[in-house]
Design a protein around this motif. Structure first.
Motif, PDB file in Angstrom:
ATOM      1  N   ILE A   1       1.209  -1.460  -0.050  1.00  0.00           N
ATOM      2  CA  ILE A   1       0.141  -0.093  -0.119  1.00  0.00           C
ATOM      3  C   ILE A   1       0.628   1.363   0.388  1.00  0.00           C
ATOM      4  CG2 ILE A   1      -0.416  -0.064   2.613  1.00  0.00           C
ATOM      5  CD1 ILE A   1      -2.641   1.458   1.804  1.00  0.00           C
ATOM      6  N   LYS A   2       0.563   2.239  -0.875  1.00  0.00           N
ATOM      7  CA  LYS A   2       1.114   3.315  -0.965  1.00  0.00           C
ATOM      8  C   LYS A   2       0.155   4.420  -0.936  1.00  0.00           C
ATOM      9  CE  LYS A   2       5.832   2.363  -0.928  1.00  0.00           C
ATOM     10  NZ  LYS A   2       6.424   2.530  -1.447  1.00  0.00           N
ATOM     11  N   PHE A   3       0.772   5.662  -0.896  1.00  0.00           N
ATOM     12  CA  PHE A   3      -0.291   7.148  -0.465  1.00  0.00           C
ATOM     13  C   PHE A   3       0.347   7.757  -1.658  1.00  0.00           C
ATOM     14  CE2 PHE A   3      -1.110   4.501   3.573  1.00  0.00           C
ATOM     15  CZ  PHE A   3      -2.780   4.657   3.590  1.00  0.00           C
ATOM     16  N   HIS A   4      -0.301   8.539  -2.258  1.00  0.00           N
ATOM     17  CA  HIS A   4      -0.838   9.926  -3.259  1.00  0.00           C
ATOM     18  C   HIS A   4       0.358  10.772  -1.996  1.00  0.00           C
ATOM     19  CE1 HIS A   4      -1.403  12.926  -5.959  1.00  0.00           C
ATOM     20  NE2 HIS A   4      -1.453  12.046  -7.313  1.00  0.00           N
ATOM     21  N   PRO A   5       1.907  11.525  -2.832  1.00  0.00           N
ATOM     22  CA  PRO A   5       2.082  12.512  -2.653  1.00  0.00           C
ATOM     23  C   PRO A   5       1.109  13.703  -1.888  1.00  0.00           C
ATOM     24  CG  PRO A   5       2.869  12.113  -4.728  1.00  0.00           C
ATOM     25  CD  PRO A   5       1.304  11.131  -4.739  1.00  0.00           C
ATOM     26  N   THR A   6       0.138  13.512  -2.710  1.00  0.00           N
ATOM     27  CA  THR A   6      -0.774  14.931  -2.333  1.00  0.00           C
ATOM     28  C   THR A   6      -2.355  15.144  -2.145  1.00  0.00           C
ATOM     29  OG1 THR A   6      -0.812  16.164  -4.855  1.00  0.00           O
ATOM     30  CG2 THR A   6       1.142  16.639  -3.497  1.00  0.00           C
ATOM     31  N   GLU A   7      -3.236  13.806  -2.750  1.00  0.00           N
ATOM     32  CA  GLU A   7      -4.399  13.940  -2.518  1.00  0.00           C
ATOM     33  C   GLU A   7      -4.444  12.638  -1.886  1.00  0.00           C
ATOM     34  OE1 GLU A   7      -6.553  12.943  -6.393  1.00  0.00           O
ATOM     35  OE2 GLU A   7      -4.876  14.383  -7.607  1.00  0.00           O
ATOM     36  N   GLN A   8      -5.639  12.567  -1.172  1.00  0.00           N
ATOM     37  CA  GLN A   8      -5.413  11.373  -0.345  1.00  0.00           C
ATOM     38  C   GLN A   8      -6.534   9.941  -0.793  1.00  0.00           C
ATOM     39  OE1 GLN A   8      -8.715  11.878   2.618  1.00  0.00           O
ATOM     40  NE2 GLN A   8      -8.255  14.332   3.245  1.00  0.00           N
ATOM     41  N   VAL A   9      -5.389   9.403  -2.094  1.00  0.00           N
ATOM     42  CA  VAL A   9      -5.891   8.686  -2.628  1.00  0.00           C
ATOM     43  C   VAL A   9      -4.369   7.388  -2.352  1.00  0.00           C
ATOM     44  CG1 VAL A   9      -5.332   7.655  -5.022  1.00  0.00           C
ATOM     45  CG2 VAL A   9      -6.643   9.842  -4.511  1.00  0.00           C
ATOM     46  N   ALA A  10      -4.985   6.031  -1.716  1.00  0.00           N
ATOM     47  CA  ALA A  10      -4.626   4.940  -2.383  1.00  0.00           C
ATOM     48  C   ALA A  10      -3.857   3.935  -3.401  1.00  0.00           C
ATOM     49  CB  ALA A  10      -4.967   4.404  -0.792  1.00  0.00           C
ATOM     50  N   LEU A  11      -2.636   3.496  -3.192  1.00  0.00           N
ATOM     51  CA  LEU A  11      -2.120   3.019  -4.557  1.00  0.00           C
ATOM     52  C   LEU A  11      -2.292   1.503  -3.566  1.00  0.00           C
ATOM     53  CD1 LEU A  11      -1.500   1.857  -7.620  1.00  0.00           C
ATOM     54  CD2 LEU A  11       1.062   2.795  -6.813  1.00  0.00           C
ATOM     55  N   THR A  12      -2.612   0.421  -4.232  1.00  0.00           N
ATOM     56  CA  THR A  12      -3.229  -1.145  -3.427  1.00  0.00           C
ATOM     57  C   THR A  12      -2.334  -1.961  -5.073  1.00  0.00           C
ATOM     58  OG1 THR A  12      -5.065  -1.659  -3.515  1.00  0.00           O
ATOM     59  CG2 THR A  12      -3.943  -0.613  -1.720  1.00  0.00           C
TER      60      THR A  12
END
Length: 495
Positions: free
Chosen positions: A205-216
């Motif tokens: 899981i990684k989070f976007h640098p500027t937004e409330q968005v996740a990458l799984t």
């Protein structure tokens, strides 16, 4: 033949001294009860605001420390005497053996080699014994500067990855083999949101640098991008779980894990559908990360390829091939368009996308087993960890050989490096977490006992230096994530 007689005599004297040393230890132990009783009487006669139970516990701890140092001191004195006695005896025998001149012939080399070998062996034993004192100091220091603050319990299977959001509100994210990803309140340990869109194990899981968005990334051969909105609960006072007695340092590896089946996720809001699905891999997607700017993502898969995607269109931009075996991890540079991929083929590769017309790649072969992760630091360094039980620090300007090598006693999993002080957190297969600096100097080991710490393999670590409560997080196959408070100034001062 006189050489053999002298050596056997020296051995007998050394044996007698070891017997004398063991007798002195027994005599020391026989007086421990009297000394403890005397110290307890003195302590009771002093005015103190501490409760008697705490005072008694402190007395027991200091007594154990004193006995350990006394025994080590006696052992070191005896070893030093043995070194001096044997050196003198061997030197004297070397001058009078058979009345011959040892300055000529092979006898000189034989006697000199024997003297050097025995002396070196004793010196090695002496240094190993002395190092026990240093280890005692480091253990005490680790307890003082590394404290367990919060446990995050709710997953029903092992946790592969842990990360902290880069934007407000600051929350903790975990990726688990139970097919879910969860967001947690760092302060309260409560689950704020659960993502259940994957059909396989969620591996990162990684989070976007500027937004409330996740990458799984998942074992279902896809990577998902999903938006979230969370509301932080009111923080509650946390109990201090850092006070652990010496008796709690016993390793109970078979401890029942029923207490890990927490109910922290039972009332979480749930997201079931991603906003974007990235599919083109033919195998498990083991990791994914955002490129600087957040407009592209890179994924790493067991199909031996890493893919670069455009987030807006979900289209595959590049397929990065070249590894001979399954990929294990991928990481992007925080400020440049650089990607590093790790593989079971014992290598990691650096991919350069800074020039749109040229996509160069460099292969690095510094390990002898699976490279479990390789990460960038804020400067020009890459840190790689491996199943060969080593961690290596590399300079991006000269990657021919590592600038530092850390050797450990267990395989190393997904490492992380703090931004400001560049401290490396090493999660191990043997349930330990150790901290090192970039020069390879060990700073601390996170406390672990039957009451706190991980009870199974530690899979990942993640720093969050700006958080005043927990600045380091770890997760493992005991189905929990742990938040730690690391007193970094004290840690560096003790170095």
């Amino acid at each position: 033949m006189p050489v053999e007689s002298g050596t056997s005599s020296a051995a007998r004297q050394a044996k007698q001294k070891r017997k004398s040393h063991s007798l002195s230890i027994r005599r020391t132990n026989s007086t421990e009860q009297d000394r403890t009783a005397m110290q307890r009487d003195m302590l009771e006669g002093q005015d103190s605001k501490l409760p008697s139970a705490i005072r008694h516990n402190l007395l027991e701890l200091f007594g154990q420390v004193e006995r350990e140092f006394e025994n080590l001191y006696i052992e070191n004195v005896e070893l030093r005497r043995e070194i001096d006695t044997l050196n003198e005896r061997l030197a004297a025998e070397g001058q009078t053996v058979d009345g011959g001149d040892l300055s000529r012939g092979p006898l000189k080399a034989k006697a000199s080699h024997s003297t050097s070998q025995l002396s070196q062996k004793l010196k090695t034993t002496y240094k190993a014994s002395t190092s026990k004192i240093v280890s005692s100091f480091k253990t005490t220091t680790s307890r003082a500067v590394c404290q367990l603050v919060k446990e995050y319990v709710g997953h029903r299977d092992g946790i592969w990855d842990v990360r902290v959001t880069r934007t407000q509100p600051i929350v903790l994210g975990t990726a688990s083999a139970d097919h879910t990803a969860m967001l947690w309140s760092i302060e309260t340990g409560k689950c704020l949101l659960k993502y259940v869109g994957h059909a396989g194990s969620v591996n990162s899981i990684k989070f976007h640098p500027t937004e409330q968005v996740a990458l799984t990334a998942s074992g279902d051969q896809t990577a998902h991008i999903w938006r979230f909105m969370v509301q932080l609960p009111t923080p509650q006072p946390t109990a201090d779980t850092s006070q652990v007695s010496v008796d709690d340092e016993i390793d109970f590896s078979d401890k029942d894990e029923a207490d890990c089946d927490g109910d922290g996720s039972s009332e979480c809001p749930t997201i079931r559908v991603p906003s974007t699905t990235l599919k083109s891999h033919q195998g498990v997607v083991i990791a994914a990360d955002w490129l600087v700017g957040g407009k592209q993502v890179v994924t790493a898969s067991w199909d031996r390829a890493a893919n670069l995607y455009d987030v807006e269109t979900s289209e595959l931009v590049h397929s990065l091939t070249g590894h001979d075996q399954e990929l294990t991890h991928c990481c992007t540079h925080p400020t440049q368009r650089l990607v590093v991929t790790s593989s079971r083929d014992t290598t990691f590769r650096l991919w350069d996308f800074r020039d749109p017309s040229i996509h160069s790649v460099n292969v690095f072969q510094g390990h002898t087993d699976t490279v479990t992760s390789a990460v960038f630091t804020v400067g020009d360094n890459v840190v790689s960890g491996s199943d060969d039980r080593t961690v290596k620090v590399w300079d991006l300007k000269n990657m021919r050989s590592p600038i530092a090598t850390i050797r450990t006693d267990s395989a190393v999993n997904r490492i992380s490096v703090s931004v400001s002080q560049r401290i490396i957190a090493l999660p191990h297969d043997n349930r330990q977490v150790r901290l090192f600096d970039m020069a390879g100097v060990r700073l601390a080991r996170l406390p672990r006992s039957n009451r706190q710490g991980h009870r199974r393999m530690v899979c990942c670590s993640a720093w969050s230096e700006d958080n005043p409560i927990c600045n380091l997080f770890t997760c493992g196959f005991d189905r929990q994530a742990i938040g730690w408070n690391i007193n970094i100034p004290a840690l560096l001062q003790d170095k």
